[in-house]
Design a protein around this motif. Structure first.
Motif, PDB file in Angstrom:
ATOM      1  N   ASP A 196     -66.397 116.091 -71.614  1.00  0.00           N
ATOM      2  CA  ASP A 196     -65.411 116.069 -72.696  1.00  0.00           C
ATOM      3  C   ASP A 196     -64.106 116.625 -72.156  1.00  0.00           C
ATOM      4  O   ASP A 196     -64.074 117.392 -71.211  1.00  0.00           O
ATOM      5  N   GLY A 197     -63.050 116.275 -72.787  1.00  0.00           N
ATOM      6  CA  GLY A 197     -61.760 116.816 -72.396  1.00  0.00           C
ATOM      7  C   GLY A 197     -60.814 115.715 -71.959  1.00  0.00           C
ATOM      8  O   GLY A 197     -61.201 114.563 -71.776  1.00  0.00           O
ATOM      9  N   VAL A 198     -59.574 116.108 -71.787  1.00  0.00           N
ATOM     10  CA  VAL A 198     -58.522 115.178 -71.418  1.00  0.00           C
ATOM     11  C   VAL A 198     -58.309 115.250 -69.908  1.00  0.00           C
ATOM     12  O   VAL A 198     -58.014 116.328 -69.379  1.00  0.00           O
ATOM     13  N   ILE A 199     -58.486 114.117 -69.252  1.00  0.00           N
ATOM     14  CA  ILE A 199     -58.325 114.050 -67.800  1.00  0.00           C
ATOM     15  C   ILE A 199     -57.178 113.091 -67.500  1.00  0.00           C
ATOM     16  O   ILE A 199     -57.175 111.954 -67.965  1.00  0.00           O
ATOM     17  N   TYR A 200     -56.231 113.587 -66.736  1.00  0.00           N
ATOM     18  CA  TYR A 200     -55.083 112.780 -66.332  1.00  0.00           C
ATOM     19  C   TYR A 200     -55.209 112.405 -64.866  1.00  0.00           C
ATOM     20  O   TYR A 200     -55.695 113.196 -64.047  1.00  0.00           O
ATOM     21  N   GLY A 201     -54.739 111.207 -64.557  1.00  0.00           N
ATOM     22  CA  GLY A 201     -54.560 110.785 -63.183  1.00  0.00           C
ATOM     23  C   GLY A 201     -53.077 110.737 -62.891  1.00  0.00           C
ATOM     24  O   GLY A 201     -52.261 110.643 -63.825  1.00  0.00           O
ATOM     25  N   MET A 202     -52.728 110.809 -61.615  1.00  0.00           N
ATOM     26  CA  MET A 202     -51.330 110.654 -61.245  1.00  0.00           C
ATOM     27  C   MET A 202     -51.210 110.063 -59.857  1.00  0.00           C
ATOM     28  O   MET A 202     -52.106 110.183 -59.038  1.00  0.00           O
ATOM     29  N   ASP A 203     -50.102 109.364 -59.650  1.00  0.00           N
ATOM     30  CA  ASP A 203     -49.779 108.732 -58.380  1.00  0.00           C
ATOM     31  C   ASP A 203     -48.292 108.949 -58.144  1.00  0.00           C
ATOM     32  O   ASP A 203     -47.519 108.974 -59.105  1.00  0.00           O
ATOM     33  N   LYS A 232     -58.017 118.501 -66.956  1.00  0.00           N
ATOM     34  CA  LYS A 232     -58.165 118.250 -65.517  1.00  0.00           C
ATOM     35  C   LYS A 232     -57.126 117.220 -65.109  1.00  0.00           C
ATOM     36  O   LYS A 232     -56.723 116.376 -65.902  1.00  0.00           O
ATOM     37  N   ILE A 233     -56.746 117.280 -63.828  1.00  0.00           N
ATOM     38  CA  ILE A 233     -55.899 116.255 -63.220  1.00  0.00           C
ATOM     39  C   ILE A 233     -56.632 115.778 -61.980  1.00  0.00           C
ATOM     40  O   ILE A 233     -57.141 116.596 -61.206  1.00  0.00           O
ATOM     41  N   VAL A 234     -56.697 114.455 -61.807  1.00  0.00           N
ATOM     42  CA  VAL A 234     -57.374 113.898 -60.637  1.00  0.00           C
ATOM     43  C   VAL A 234     -56.444 112.934 -59.906  1.00  0.00           C
ATOM     44  O   VAL A 234     -55.540 112.347 -60.494  1.00  0.00           O
ATOM     45  N   MET A 235     -56.685 112.825 -58.611  1.00  0.00           N
ATOM     46  CA  MET A 235     -56.005 111.839 -57.775  1.00  0.00           C
ATOM     47  C   MET A 235     -57.017 111.325 -56.760  1.00  0.00           C
ATOM     48  O   MET A 235     -58.074 111.931 -56.561  1.00  0.00           O
TER      49      MET A 235
END
Length: 187
Positions: free
Chosen positions: A91-98, A131-134
């Protein structure tokens, strides 16, 4: 302006930025890290990728001391992306970025490290990210060091994950969570 620090700024992409994107995405030095030197972008490619088919991504121009120097996008992961990265049950909001710095004169000056930190703080405090993922290519050690300086950790190798210059390349799934960033800032 989404972010306005002393030196680093982040503003929303405007239609007139298409010329900058075209310049950057036709520079072989930039393409060696982003998209691949065998994939220079046409004006139609840029229009389709950055102005028509953007989904929930927030598309931005990176500024340094008021100069436009690169591109960054961030986006909440959808269910399919969460599943593919192994976050389907979380659960939760996960952002990706480039991102990329398109003006090569600004490479190797610590700007990327400052940028990633500023954007991470923005995503946690203003966008509600947990969380933030790349997923940088595994061979791109320079970028991975920038991310690790900001507290990102390697979670798992993604074999043959991204097409780049004629072959599928391994990538690292890296992540930063809100608690880890807070601990890093407290040090």
């Amino acid at each position: 302006m989404l972010i306005q620090g002393e030196q680093i700024g982040l503003r929303l992409l405007e239609p007139e930025d298409a010329a900058l994107l075209w310049k950057w995405l036709n520079d072989p030095d930039v393409l060696a890290y982003y998209e691949g030197r065998d994939r220079p972008q046409s004006h139609d490619d840029i229009r389709g990728s950055f102005y028509e088919d953007t989904g929930e991504a927030t598309l931005c121009i990176i500024q340094f001391m008021g100069n436009d120097i690169g591109y960054l996008q961030f986006y909440p992961l959808d269910d399919e992306d969460k599943q593919s990265y192994g976050y389907g049950e979380i659960d939760g909001v996960i952002y990706g970025m480039d991102q990329f710095i398109g003006e090569t004169a600004y490479w190797n000056k610590g700007i990327g490290t400052g940028l990633i930190g500023e954007v991470a703080r923005y995503l946690f405090s203003c966008q509600g990210a947990d969380k933030i993922v790349m997923d940088p290519q595994a061979w791109n050690e320079r970028a991975i060091k920038v991310y690790e300086k900001n507290g990102f950790v390697k979670k798992r190798l993604l074999p043959r994950h991204e097409w780049h210059e004629g072959e599928y390349r391994d990538c690292w799934l890296i992540e930063l969570d809100k608690e880890s960033l807070q601990k890093k800032l407290e040090k």
